[in-house]
Write a protein that holds these residues in place. Structure first.
Motif, PDB file in Angstrom:
ATOM      1  N   GLU A  19     -32.358 -13.365   6.388  1.00 45.48           N
ATOM      2  CA  GLU A  19     -31.505 -12.182   6.336  1.00 45.48           C
ATOM      3  C   GLU A  19     -30.392 -12.290   7.390  1.00 45.48           C
ATOM      4  O   GLU A  19     -29.230 -11.984   7.115  1.00 45.48           O
ATOM      5  N   LEU A  20     -30.762 -12.722   8.587  1.00 38.63           N
ATOM      6  CA  LEU A  20     -29.753 -12.930   9.624  1.00 38.63           C
ATOM      7  C   LEU A  20     -28.753 -13.997   9.209  1.00 38.63           C
ATOM      8  O   LEU A  20     -27.537 -13.836   9.371  1.00 38.63           O
ATOM      9  N   SER A  21     -29.255 -15.097   8.675  1.00 39.94           N
ATOM     10  CA  SER A  21     -28.380 -16.211   8.320  1.00 39.94           C
ATOM     11  C   SER A  21     -27.359 -15.826   7.262  1.00 39.94           C
ATOM     12  O   SER A  21     -26.181 -16.187   7.357  1.00 39.94           O
ATOM     13  N   ARG A  22     -27.778 -15.076   6.248  1.00 37.32           N
ATOM     14  CA  ARG A  22     -26.852 -14.739   5.174  1.00 37.32           C
ATOM     15  C   ARG A  22     -25.819 -13.705   5.618  1.00 37.32           C
ATOM     16  O   ARG A  22     -24.759 -13.584   5.013  1.00 37.32           O
ATOM     17  N   ARG A  23     -26.123 -12.968   6.696  1.00 31.67           N
ATOM     18  CA  ARG A  23     -25.202 -11.913   7.144  1.00 31.67           C
ATOM     19  C   ARG A  23     -24.485 -12.252   8.447  1.00 31.67           C
ATOM     20  O   ARG A  23     -23.733 -11.432   8.970  1.00 31.67           O
ATOM     21  N   LEU A  24     -24.728 -13.456   8.977  1.00 28.04           N
ATOM     22  CA  LEU A  24     -24.027 -13.922  10.173  1.00 28.04           C
ATOM     23  C   LEU A  24     -23.227 -15.170   9.803  1.00 28.04           C
ATOM     24  O   LEU A  24     -23.785 -16.271   9.742  1.00 28.04           O
ATOM     25  N   PRO A  25     -21.953 -15.056   9.561  1.00 27.03           N
ATOM     26  CA  PRO A  25     -21.137 -16.222   9.182  1.00 27.03           C
ATOM     27  C   PRO A  25     -21.227 -17.330  10.229  1.00 27.03           C
ATOM     28  O   PRO A  25     -21.180 -17.075  11.435  1.00 27.03           O
TER      29      PRO A  25
END
Length: 212
Positions: A19-25
């Protein structure tokens, strides 16, 4: 920056990391478990124990994360979801990376024992094995997770494993938002609806399946 996401097996570390990875460019997931699986594949089954007890695992994780953190071509944080309950292992990996000069933020996800047991039962691996084999017994990995649950909950409550995040009443997106709020990066908006969110989480669970 390294975001190390700790917690008992089944609490939701991998889901929160994705979730963090997909929302942190610009962020990237570097899963220390992959180093352990590689070491297990080199060993006969009779010699496979907890790979975190191997010096080769701890050294390998340190070297790989150090390389990624010092490399170029990445603008966001490195995210490492991994259960780590032994203080000596913590010092040989996370503390060594800090001594190396890296900005390491450590988080431990928590939930009630019954909640974690339910999550273990519902996650992709358990469901997939039961569907394919038609068995009610938990698969080997889930059995290991259950057997280690109480000691994980006890040891991870220690102050050295802070910052603690209670996930009992927040979902995966909420846990990711708590971590982001603590370290500073602004997450992209969560555009998932209920169905898309469930499908995404199921996909993450399926990708965690390992066949030896």
């Amino acid at each position: 920056m390294l975001l190390w996401i700790n917690g008992p097996f089944g609490v939701g570390k991998s889901q929160t990391a994705h979730e963090l990875s997909r929302r942190l460019p610009g962020s990237v997931i570097c899963d220390p478990e992959e180093v352990g699986y590689g070491l297990h594949r080199m060993l006969p089954p009779a010699l496979r124990g907890d790979f975190k007890d191997l010096v080769a695992w701890r050294q390998g994780v340190f070297e790989v994360l150090d390389l990624v953190l010092t490399g170029r071509g990445r603008s966001g944080p490195v995210i490492a979801p991994m259960t780590m309950i032994e203080p000596d292992h913590f010092r040989e990996t996370i503390e060594r990376l800090r001594e190396r000069g890296h900005n390491v933020r450590h988080f431990t996800l928590f939930a009630e024992r019954e909640t974690i047991l339910r999550r273990l039962n519902e996650r992709g691996l358990g469901q997939a094995i039961r569907m394919v084999l038609g068995k009610e017994a938990p698969p080997r990995r889930e059995s290991f997770a259950v057997s280690r649950l109480d000691v994980c909950l006890e040891k991870l409550a220690a102050p050295e494993f802070a910052e603690h995040i209670d996930t009992e009443r927040i979902d995966v997106a909420g846990a990711a938002e708590r971590i982001a709020a603590s370290v500073g990066p602004t997450l992209a908006p969560n555009t998932d609806g209920p169905l898309r969110g469930r499908l995404r989480r199921a996909g993450v669970g399926i990708r965690q399946i390992r066949i030896f």
